[in-house]
Design an enzyme around this catalytic site. Structure first.
Site, PDB file in Angstrom:
ATOM      1  N   PRO A 290      72.735  -9.892  61.149  1.00 25.92           N
ATOM      2  CA  PRO A 290      72.055  -8.791  61.964  1.00 25.92           C
ATOM      3  C   PRO A 290      71.041  -8.109  61.321  1.00 25.92           C
ATOM      4  CG  PRO A 290      74.154  -8.101  60.673  1.00 25.92           C
ATOM      5  CD  PRO A 290      73.762  -9.444  60.177  1.00 25.92           C
ATOM      6  N   ARG A 292      68.784  -5.402  63.592  1.00 22.20           N
ATOM      7  CA  ARG A 292      68.752  -4.397  64.390  1.00 22.20           C
ATOM      8  C   ARG A 292      69.758  -3.569  64.340  1.00 22.20           C
ATOM      9  NH1 ARG A 292      64.901  -4.766  68.900  1.00 22.20           N
ATOM     10  NH2 ARG A 292      65.330  -6.985  68.641  1.00 22.20           N
ATOM     11  N   ARG A 328      56.336  -1.833  69.074  1.00 20.44           N
ATOM     12  CA  ARG A 328      57.215  -2.239  69.995  1.00 20.44           C
ATOM     13  C   ARG A 328      56.962  -1.960  71.598  1.00 20.44           C
ATOM     14  NH1 ARG A 328      62.185  -1.606  70.559  1.00 20.44           N
ATOM     15  NH2 ARG A 328      62.854  -3.844  70.641  1.00 20.44           N
ATOM     16  N   TYR A 332      56.315  -5.450  73.727  1.00 22.76           N
ATOM     17  CA  TYR A 332      57.499  -5.713  74.246  1.00 22.76           C
ATOM     18  C   TYR A 332      57.837  -4.928  75.610  1.00 22.76           C
ATOM     19  CZ  TYR A 332      58.576  -7.801  69.522  1.00 22.76           C
ATOM     20  OH  TYR A 332      58.570  -8.248  68.359  1.00 22.76           O
ATOM     21  N   CYS A 357      42.440   2.838  69.667  1.00 24.67           N
ATOM     22  CA  CYS A 357      41.385   2.598  70.627  1.00 24.67           C
ATOM     23  C   CYS A 357      41.629   1.281  71.583  1.00 24.67           C
ATOM     24  CB  CYS A 357      39.878   2.211  70.115  1.00 24.67           C
ATOM     25  SG  CYS A 357      39.441   3.737  68.931  1.00 24.67           S
ATOM     26  N   GLU A 358      42.844   1.421  72.275  1.00 29.90           N
ATOM     27  CA  GLU A 358      43.312   0.408  73.063  1.00 29.90           C
ATOM     28  C   GLU A 358      44.226   0.926  74.044  1.00 29.90           C
ATOM     29  OE1 GLU A 358      44.476  -3.464  72.069  1.00 29.90           O
ATOM     30  OE2 GLU A 358      43.698  -3.537  70.159  1.00 29.90           O
ATOM     31  N   TYR A 386      62.317  -3.075  63.120  1.00 28.83           N
ATOM     32  CA  TYR A 386      60.913  -3.468  63.724  1.00 28.83           C
ATOM     33  C   TYR A 386      59.724  -2.642  63.952  1.00 28.83           C
ATOM     34  CZ  TYR A 386      64.221  -7.644  64.040  1.00 28.83           C
ATOM     35  OH  TYR A 386      65.098  -8.488  63.767  1.00 28.83           O
TER      36      TYR A 386
END
Ligand code: LLP
Length: 434
Positions: A290, A292, A328, A332, A357-358, A386
């Site tokens: 494990p 997460r 994340r 995702y 800048c996105e 993560y």
């Protein structure tokens, strides 16, 4: 469960106010609760008590901070590693290389040599050519490398496509139909010691069904391998999902029963209740990996509102953390709860965005938030897994600092990067010199 809670209107991690941490350590800042990490490790380990010979190998790709590795090593954990760099971190943190399992489809000669020299528990092999390579490199140093083959059971994990790993669409493992022949060949190689069998079907799996399906599918193979090669362990991988949205956690029992997905929500008890009866009769050592589950809800990313900006369309809350700190949501579309460090009256609906800048640099879209304003601190919860591990220097932003809280104490377990760190190792080509 976690230890981020409001007391008298202020958000605390255990006994330390996050506003104090933000003030003393700056933002963006990752904050981890030692108690949550410990509790999660122990809950899972104890739920599996019906498997007397078990090893919880923390998937350190989720969070590789040395303090967290040391904490988990002290709790008796092993580590699931995917690179020489991760093994180096384990060794540096005082972890035991003999409790490390090494996964990954692209292990290089250098990485295999290093792992052999460190004496890891097992290589989790992901292809037939990889076995040849491990055999050759083990022979060079007169050793037999311990291996398990990662079986791809071709079972759908019902999770995000980018974190599904156990179907033939994915690059991972060896197809279950082919695996016996690969073991048979491995058994003939003088540099190979067959130690176990491994699988991992994906991440953020929120019901026990896919695990049960995959274990049941692989069990006949495990039994056969035990007879043929006296394997000593079966690793069922990681992937236990966590709750990112507390609305789910606080839902009434009636709501749970109406919602099929929620009804099967995964807890260590539920996981163990379904899997231990399948695994215990094997009499083998069982490993789980494990990541997460151990650290996800134990961490928050603390950030400060820089500007609140309105366009004719919407309101943007611009914070000082960006997708380079926590990718994340951008990667995702994942949900992270966003809470103020001090409770306020009123709400606003906004996109919470970073300075990068996105347009993909966002943490939430159209989210109903506490009415925050410039200078206020907010925490993005469930960022312990993560989060920092996937952080980058994109837009030449120094990496955030990390803090571990233990009761009323805290320690900076990673210093904030300095701008001088950003171009370390870079050189201007000689012909460009002024
Ligand atoms: N074992 C193996 C072989 C793995 O590849 C992984 C995760 C794990 C164990 C641990 O899975 P966990 O228990 O943490 O679900 N960056 C993505 C997750 C990628 C997972 C990769 N492999 C995210 O932020 O959701």
């Amino acid at each position: 469960m976690h230890d981020f809670k409001f007391k008298n209107g202020r958000l605390y991690c255990e006994g330390v106010a996050l506003e104090q941490l933000a003030r003393e350590c700056g933002t963006p800042l990752y904050v981890y609760s030692q108690h949550t990490i410990t509790a999660h490790f122990q809950k899972l380990d104890r739920a599996l008590a019906g498997l007397p010979d078990r090893l919880v190998c923390f998937a350190m790709k989720a969070n590789s901070n040395a303090a967290i590795l040391r904490l988990l090593a002290n709790l008796g954990g092993g580590f699931d590693i995917v690179s020489a760099g991760e093994l180096f971190r384990v060794v540096q943190a005082g972890g035991d290389s003999r409790r490390c399992v090494f996964a990954g489809v692209g292990k290089t000669d250098e990485e295999i040599r290093y792992a052999l020299a460190q004496g890891i528990y097992c290589f989790n092999v992901e292809s037939a050519p990889e076995i040849e390579r491990i055999n050759r490199l083990a022979r060079e140093v007169n050793e037999r490398a311990p291996i398990a083959i990662r079986v791809n059971p071709n079972v759908e994990a019902h999770t995000h496509a980018k974190i599904t790993t156990g179907t033939y669409e994915n690059k991972f493992g060896i197809a279950i139909e082919d695996v016996e022949a690969v073991y048979a060949h491995a058994a003939t190689l003088p540099g190979i010691h067959i130690r176990g069998v491994q699988m991992h079907i994906g991440s953020q799996i929120t019901s026990v069904g896919p695990f049960v399906k995959a274990v049941k599918k692989v069990l006949p193979l495990v039994k056969k391998l035990r007879q043929l090669y006296a394997i000593e362990f079966f690793s069922i991988g990681g992937g236990i999902g966590i709750c990112y949205d507390p609305a789910l956690e606080s839902a009434t029992p009636e709501w749970w029963s109406r919602t099929p997905k929620a009804r099967a929500w995964l807890t260590p008890q539920r996981y163990a209740a379904s899997l231990v009866p399948l695994l215990a009769p094997l009499g083998l050592r069982v490993l789980i990996e494990p990541g997460r589950f151990i650290v996800g809800n134990a961490g928050a990313l603390v950030t400060r509102v820089q500007y609140v900006k309105s366009t004719p369309e919407k309101t943007f809350v611009i914070v000082d953390a960006g997708m380079n700190d926590l990718i994340r949501p951008a990667f995702y579309d994942s949900y992270h709860q966003i809470v103020p460090l001090r409770q306020t009256r009123g709400t606003l609906v906004a996109d919470v965005v970073g300075p990068i800048c996105e347009s993909g640099d966002y943490f939430a879209k159209g989210r109903k938030l506490a009415a925050v304003k410039e200078g206020d601190g907010v925490a993005l919860l469930s960022a312990g897994a993560y989060g920092m591990a996937m952080a980058s220097n994109y837009n030449s932003r120094p990496l955030a600092a990390e803090v571990l809280v233990n009761g009323n104490r805290y320690a900076v377990v990673r210093e904030r990067q300095a701008v001088e760190d950003l171009n370390r190792g870079e050189k201007v080509a000689g012909w460009l010199k002024r």
